[in-house]
Design a protein around this motif. Structure first.
Motif, mmCIF file in Angstrom:
data_model
loop_
_atom_site.group_PDB
_atom_site.id
_atom_site.type_symbol
_atom_site.label_atom_id
_atom_site.label_comp_id
_atom_site.label_asym_id
_atom_site.label_seq_id
_atom_site.Cartn_x
_atom_site.Cartn_y
_atom_site.Cartn_z
ATOM 1 N N PRO A 40 0.887 -1.265 0.006
ATOM 2 C CA PRO A 40 0.062 0.064 0.236
ATOM 3 C C PRO A 40 0.655 1.192 0.146
ATOM 4 O O PRO A 40 1.988 1.240 0.478
ATOM 5 N N ASP A 41 0.240 2.386 -0.560
ATOM 6 C CA ASP A 41 1.117 3.730 -0.543
ATOM 7 C C ASP A 41 0.607 4.448 0.849
ATOM 8 O O ASP A 41 -0.530 4.856 0.887
ATOM 9 N N PHE A 42 1.629 4.496 1.732
ATOM 10 C CA PHE A 42 1.179 5.366 2.981
ATOM 11 C C PHE A 42 1.795 6.903 2.759
ATOM 12 O O PHE A 42 1.715 7.486 3.712
ATOM 13 N N LYS A 67 -2.048 14.181 -7.128
ATOM 14 C CA LYS A 67 -0.933 13.375 -8.006
ATOM 15 C C LYS A 67 -1.329 11.871 -7.882
ATOM 16 O O LYS A 67 -1.906 11.383 -6.851
ATOM 17 N N THR A 68 -1.070 11.306 -9.209
ATOM 18 C CA THR A 68 -1.242 9.718 -8.970
ATOM 19 C C THR A 68 -0.143 9.107 -8.080
ATOM 20 O O THR A 68 0.830 9.393 -8.253
ATOM 21 N N PRO A 69 -0.744 8.408 -7.169
ATOM 22 C CA PRO A 69 0.238 7.679 -6.202
ATOM 23 C C PRO A 69 1.336 6.809 -7.004
ATOM 24 O O PRO A 69 1.016 6.135 -7.971
ATOM 25 N N PRO A 70 2.568 6.523 -6.546
ATOM 26 C CA PRO A 70 3.577 5.808 -7.187
ATOM 27 C C PRO A 70 2.953 4.421 -7.158
ATOM 28 O O PRO A 70 2.583 3.823 -5.938
ATOM 29 N N SER A 71 3.419 3.404 -8.148
ATOM 30 C CA SER A 71 2.958 2.003 -8.073
ATOM 31 C C SER A 71 4.094 1.275 -7.626
ATOM 32 O O SER A 71 5.239 1.406 -7.407
#
Length: 299
Positions: A248-250, A265-269
């Motif tokens: 997950p992107d925290f 912004k688009t969260p990093p993959s």
């Protein structure tokens, strides 16, 4: 080769276990000049088996390979020819433990059936113990006696073809433990008591129906047995598998790294990571039978 002593190399006359997969094994009588057909091709006993070390990987005629294993009671249980319903390792292990079997124990058993439990008992009581086993059906008694000789354990066992409910075990005052796997075990309880040593011992009865258990417990109590208990062993095998989960992107690691427009912004993959996990079976194998144990008091 013996089911109670380990050998390093495969010899003519041995009974070897050909392992093709966890649920695909066969027992093979090794004979000079013989062949065995498998799904991976032909195994030629003279060149592929005799002289090979047990545990070897052997290539079949189609280029695929199998393992050739030394026989054990556990492997025999899953490869033996079924002449009757048999006991499997889950129940066998519990029986062996609860009857307190050990090297040198003397055991009485009825009925012998296909010999699944008997082989495990013989391995446990060897080299100085003895099994007295009774089988009502004449052809089954003769066949299992042949197998004991072929497996080189016949010096540890006496096979009798008789009705245990009428004629007993053929011995008196010798058994450390008695096992009953017959339709009406309550009729054999008095013979079990007679076969057991004066110093006491343990008895076990295997029955699929609770009504059989009730009658057997009544007979055991009437004959003075103590510590009666009935258990049911159910096997639950966990399925081990690999799953892939994305991290997950925290958000940023610290407030200083936060950007004013971070929310838009688009969260990093993040690449998924592989994890080993287990899952419970949806279905549990059903009831096999009830195991009733009791103790004969010292007299």
């Amino acid at each position: 080769m013996s089911f109670v002593e380990y050998s390093d190399f495969i010899q003519d006359g041995d009974v070897a276990t050909v392992y093709m997969g966890h649920e695909s094994m066969i027992a093979v009588k090794v004979q000079q000049g013989a062949q065995t057909q498998t799904r991976y091709g032909v195994l030629r006993h003279s060149t592929d088996l005799i002289g090979q070390r047990y545990g070897s990987k052997v290539t079949c005629s189609k280029g695929r390979w199998v393992y050739v294993l030394h026989p054990t009671p556990e492997l025999w249980t899953v490869t033996l020819p079924h002449r009757t319903q048999i006991l499997y390792t889950t129940d066998i292990a519990t029986i062996t433990m609860m009857l307190e079997l050990k090297p040198g124990s003397f055991v009485c058993e009825s009925g012998t059936g296909s010999g699944s439990l008997a082989h495990a008992i013989l391995r446990t009581i060897a080299p100085t113990g003895h099994l007295h086993t009774v089988e009502f059906h004449q052809q089954r008694a003769e066949k299992v006696a042949e197998e004991f000789k072929e497996h080189r354990v016949d010096h540890l066992v006496t096979v009798r073809n008789q009705d245990v409910c009428k004629d007993g075990f053929g011995v008196t005052g010798v058994a450390d433990a008695v096992f009953l796997d017959i339709p009406s075990p309550w009729e054999a309880v008095r013979h079990a008591k007679a076969a057991m040593k004066k110093q006491g011992g343990r008895v076990c009865s295997f029955s699929p129906c609770i009504e059989q258990v009730q009658k057997t417990c009544e007979a055991l109590s009437d004959q003075g047995f103590e510590e009666l208990s009935t258990i049911e062993v159910l096997l639950r095998v966990h399925d081990v598998r690999t799953v892939y989960l994305s991290l997950p992107d925290f958000g940023p690691d610290s407030p200083a790294q936060a950007q004013p427009d971070a929310a838009v912004k688009t969260p990093p993959s993040h690449a998924p990571i592989a994890l080993k996990t287990t899952t419970l079976p949806r279905d549990i194998p059903g009831h096999t039978g009830y195991l009733t144990f009791a103790t004969k008091p010292r007299t």
